[in-house]
Design a protein around this motif. Sequence first.
Motif, PDB file in Angstrom:
ATOM      1  N   VAL A   9       0.838  -1.200   0.000  1.00 28.06           N
ATOM      2  CA  VAL A   9       0.000   0.000   0.000  1.00 28.06           C
ATOM      3  C   VAL A   9       0.877   1.255   0.000  1.00 28.06           C
ATOM      4  O   VAL A   9       0.673   2.161  -0.813  1.00 28.06           O
ATOM      5  N   ALA A  12       2.597   1.688  -3.383  1.00 23.88           N
ATOM      6  CA  ALA A  12       1.650   2.110  -4.427  1.00 23.88           C
ATOM      7  C   ALA A  12       1.311   3.584  -4.283  1.00 23.88           C
ATOM      8  O   ALA A  12       1.274   4.321  -5.280  1.00 23.88           O
ATOM      9  N   ARG A  30      -8.492   7.412  -7.209  1.00 27.09           N
ATOM     10  CA  ARG A  30      -8.143   6.226  -6.418  1.00 27.09           C
ATOM     11  C   ARG A  30      -9.383   5.595  -5.801  1.00 27.09           C
ATOM     12  O   ARG A  30      -9.466   4.374  -5.679  1.00 27.09           O
ATOM     13  N   LYS A  33     -11.086   3.758  -8.560  1.00 34.60           N
ATOM     14  CA  LYS A  33     -10.359   2.520  -8.879  1.00 34.60           C
ATOM     15  C   LYS A  33     -10.952   1.334  -8.115  1.00 34.60           C
ATOM     16  O   LYS A  33     -10.995   0.214  -8.633  1.00 34.60           O
ATOM     17  N   VAL A  34     -11.446   1.585  -6.907  1.00 34.60           N
ATOM     18  CA  VAL A  34     -12.076   0.522  -6.129  1.00 34.60           C
ATOM     19  C   VAL A  34     -13.285  -0.029  -6.899  1.00 34.60           C
ATOM     20  O   VAL A  34     -13.485  -1.241  -6.990  1.00 34.60           O
ATOM     21  N   GLU A  36     -13.778   0.148 -10.149  1.00 35.53           N
ATOM     22  CA  GLU A  36     -13.287  -0.565 -11.329  1.00 35.53           C
ATOM     23  C   GLU A  36     -12.895  -1.994 -10.964  1.00 35.53           C
ATOM     24  O   GLU A  36     -13.267  -2.952 -11.658  1.00 35.53           O
ATOM     25  N   GLU A  37     -12.160  -2.135  -9.877  1.00 31.13           N
ATOM     26  CA  GLU A  37     -11.731  -3.467  -9.455  1.00 31.13           C
ATOM     27  C   GLU A  37     -12.926  -4.328  -9.044  1.00 31.13           C
ATOM     28  O   GLU A  37     -12.954  -5.535  -9.317  1.00 31.13           O
ATOM     29  N   ASP A  70      -7.733  -7.552  -5.148  1.00 30.62           N
ATOM     30  CA  ASP A  70      -7.445  -6.284  -5.824  1.00 30.62           C
ATOM     31  C   ASP A  70      -8.368  -5.174  -5.323  1.00 30.62           C
ATOM     32  O   ASP A  70      -7.943  -4.031  -5.153  1.00 30.62           O
ATOM     33  N   VAL A  71      -9.644  -5.516  -5.078  1.00 29.83           N
ATOM     34  CA  VAL A  71     -10.600  -4.541  -4.545  1.00 29.83           C
ATOM     35  C   VAL A  71     -10.116  -4.056  -3.174  1.00 29.83           C
ATOM     36  O   VAL A  71     -10.068  -2.845  -2.915  1.00 29.83           O
ATOM     37  N   SER A  74      -6.938  -1.910  -3.430  1.00 27.19           N
ATOM     38  CA  SER A  74      -7.273  -0.596  -3.986  1.00 27.19           C
ATOM     39  C   SER A  74      -7.945   0.283  -2.938  1.00 27.19           C
ATOM     40  O   SER A  74      -7.675   1.482  -2.854  1.00 27.19           O
ATOM     41  N   VAL A  77      -5.290   1.544  -0.553  1.00 25.11           N
ATOM     42  CA  VAL A  77      -4.526   2.626  -1.189  1.00 25.11           C
ATOM     43  C   VAL A  77      -5.327   3.930  -1.133  1.00 25.11           C
ATOM     44  O   VAL A  77      -4.785   4.996  -0.806  1.00 25.11           O
ATOM     45  N   ALA A  78      -6.606   3.858  -1.414  1.00 27.60           N
ATOM     46  CA  ALA A  78      -7.451   5.054  -1.360  1.00 27.60           C
ATOM     47  C   ALA A  78      -7.506   5.616   0.056  1.00 27.60           C
ATOM     48  O   ALA A  78      -7.424   6.839   0.246  1.00 27.60           O
TER      49      ALA A  78
END
Length: 103
Positions: A9, A12, A30, A33-34, A36-37, A70-71, A74, A77-78
């Motif tokens: 994390v 990234a 970001r 992106k969650v 999207e994943e 991945d979710v 992400s 990271v957010a």
Amino acid sequence: MDETSRAAVAAAVRWLNQHHGNGPQQQTMRILKVTEEAGEAARAWIGVTGQNPRKGVTHTPREVADELADVALSALVAIESLGFDPAQVLSACAAKVLDRLPR
């Protein structure tokens, strides 16, 4: 969160900040992106069930689990991009869920 997750994390976020900064627009990206994943996880589950007759079975449950990871990554990271410690936020969320569940 284990040390590998924490390191991933942080790395990234550093990489994204170096390339795009960390202003409100990048924080928005970001968070998106969650979503999207999550869509990729949904697509993989549809592939497990063979719901699309044209494509049939295209994925395995393990691939769904990988997409869900991945979710989660992400999202972490957010959270860090918003200036919070992802481990603390995750732990507080888990404690809240435990409090709501019957013992």
